[in-house]
Enzyme design. Sequence first.
Site, PDB file in Angstrom:
ATOM      1  N   ASP A   1      -3.466   0.229  -6.573  1.00  0.00           N
ATOM      2  CA  ASP A   1      -3.710  -0.580  -7.759  1.00  0.00           C
ATOM      3  C   ASP A   1      -3.515  -2.061  -7.460  1.00  0.00           C
ATOM      4  O   ASP A   1      -4.303  -2.911  -7.901  1.00  0.00           O
ATOM      5  CB  ASP A   1      -2.835  -0.122  -8.933  1.00  0.00           C
TER       6      ASP A   1
ATOM      7  N   LYS B   1      -0.714   5.267  -2.246  1.00  0.00           N
ATOM      8  CA  LYS B   1       0.016   5.343  -3.519  1.00  0.00           C
ATOM      9  C   LYS B   1       1.298   6.108  -3.262  1.00  0.00           C
ATOM     10  O   LYS B   1       1.630   7.111  -3.921  1.00  0.00           O
ATOM     11  CB  LYS B   1      -0.850   6.035  -4.583  1.00  0.00           C
TER      12      LYS B   1
ATOM     13  N   ASP C   1     -13.566   4.583  -1.307  1.00  0.00           N
ATOM     14  CA  ASP C   1     -14.802   4.587  -2.073  1.00  0.00           C
ATOM     15  C   ASP C   1     -14.753   3.524  -3.156  1.00  0.00           C
ATOM     16  O   ASP C   1     -15.688   2.729  -3.335  1.00  0.00           O
ATOM     17  CB  ASP C   1     -14.985   5.982  -2.689  1.00  0.00           C
TER      18      ASP C   1
ATOM     19  N   ASP D   1     -16.476  -0.729  -3.127  1.00  0.00           N
ATOM     20  CA  ASP D   1     -17.410  -1.202  -4.147  1.00  0.00           C
ATOM     21  C   ASP D   1     -16.898  -2.480  -4.801  1.00  0.00           C
ATOM     22  O   ASP D   1     -17.683  -3.377  -5.137  1.00  0.00           O
ATOM     23  CB  ASP D   1     -17.627  -0.123  -5.210  1.00  0.00           C
TER      24      ASP D   1
ATOM     25  N   TYR E   1     -12.099  14.648  -1.930  1.00  0.00           N
ATOM     26  CA  TYR E   1     -13.503  15.036  -2.000  1.00  0.00           C
ATOM     27  C   TYR E   1     -13.784  16.358  -1.282  1.00  0.00           C
ATOM     28  O   TYR E   1     -14.803  16.990  -1.531  1.00  0.00           O
ATOM     29  CB  TYR E   1     -14.395  13.938  -1.402  1.00  0.00           C
TER      30      TYR E   1
END
Length: 366
Positions: free
Chosen positions: A219, A187, A243, A247, A137
Amino acid sequence: MSANVLVLPGDGIGAEIMPHVVRVLEHVDTVIDFEYAEVGGIAIDRYGDPLPPDALEAAKKADAVLLGAVGGPKWDDLPMDQRPEKALLGLRSGLDVFANLRPAILFEPLAQASSLKPELVAGLDILIVRELTGGIYFGEPRGVEVGNGGRRGFNTLVYDEREIERIARVAFDLARKRRQQVTSVDKANILEVTQLWRDVVCEVASDYPDVELSHMYVDNAGMQLVREPKQFDVVVTGNMFGDILSDVAAMLTGSLGMLPSASLNAGDQGMYEPVHGTAPDIAGRNIANPLATVMSAAMMLRYSLDASAAADRVEAAVASVLDDGLRTADIFPEGGGEHLRCVGTDEMADAVIAALAGDAGGHPDQ
């Protein structure tokens, strides 16, 4: 001495909910001086800037910042660097609030509101620690360029070991106060930057022999959150992964409207906001759930204002109104339920205040 809190109501349901949350805070023992500023879409409309310099300076001077939510389709066609969400990135960077704490706690009465079977989520208590001021970001270079092959978009995922070490220490310190388990999500099988993440987290872990460390690819972490969520205690991860996963974790609790967050810097200063967005489709209709922002305010009391007892009272008041069967539309089960009542934003906030006043032996209007 009183605490100075900068209130940034923002847009949509953020601006609708915030006056109620200020009322809640006026019913705790901590003396708070509230200041106000505008950021996000409303600041674009009034000042042509999602984060006016005066608002950022006020945030830097405050003991804590309480933020509603920013954004909406009205501003979606603006250039990327002029959109409301740039206020979030500017505040996070300007305050250096690098540690984002997102608890996913299921209140017992809401077990039926979760998208998973009640037995999978009963007693759920996960803390996601998201690195907030680095990663993709904020990485450079970024942008969209036009070449012979057409348009090409690019962003840069970058972390240095200092950024990784300091967020890892936050996670391990918090785990020591909980169930002594940290899951680091990366990852590392594909991305070199997250291999560095894993290496540095392992180095930090050597200073915390009492905390169990495990690693999980992002994942798989997403799958495990909906398969067996109670296996997690503290989850630490980078900006983008955090992020997304937070959620996912929010829906385990029944609704984004139930998930608070705290963003902390190296001192006691923090920015506190609900995880949900501005929800423009329901803004102004008195149906938004105020509890995520109320609980964000409780986190503010605990982490920035040194008022843990007041935070406990606010959280107990929220639990009390849920025990009494009050539900906003987002957590009201399909088909209803015995002893449950669907209420609006105003009534839910009034009920929390009444519970606080009753706890103190007073009345809501005191």
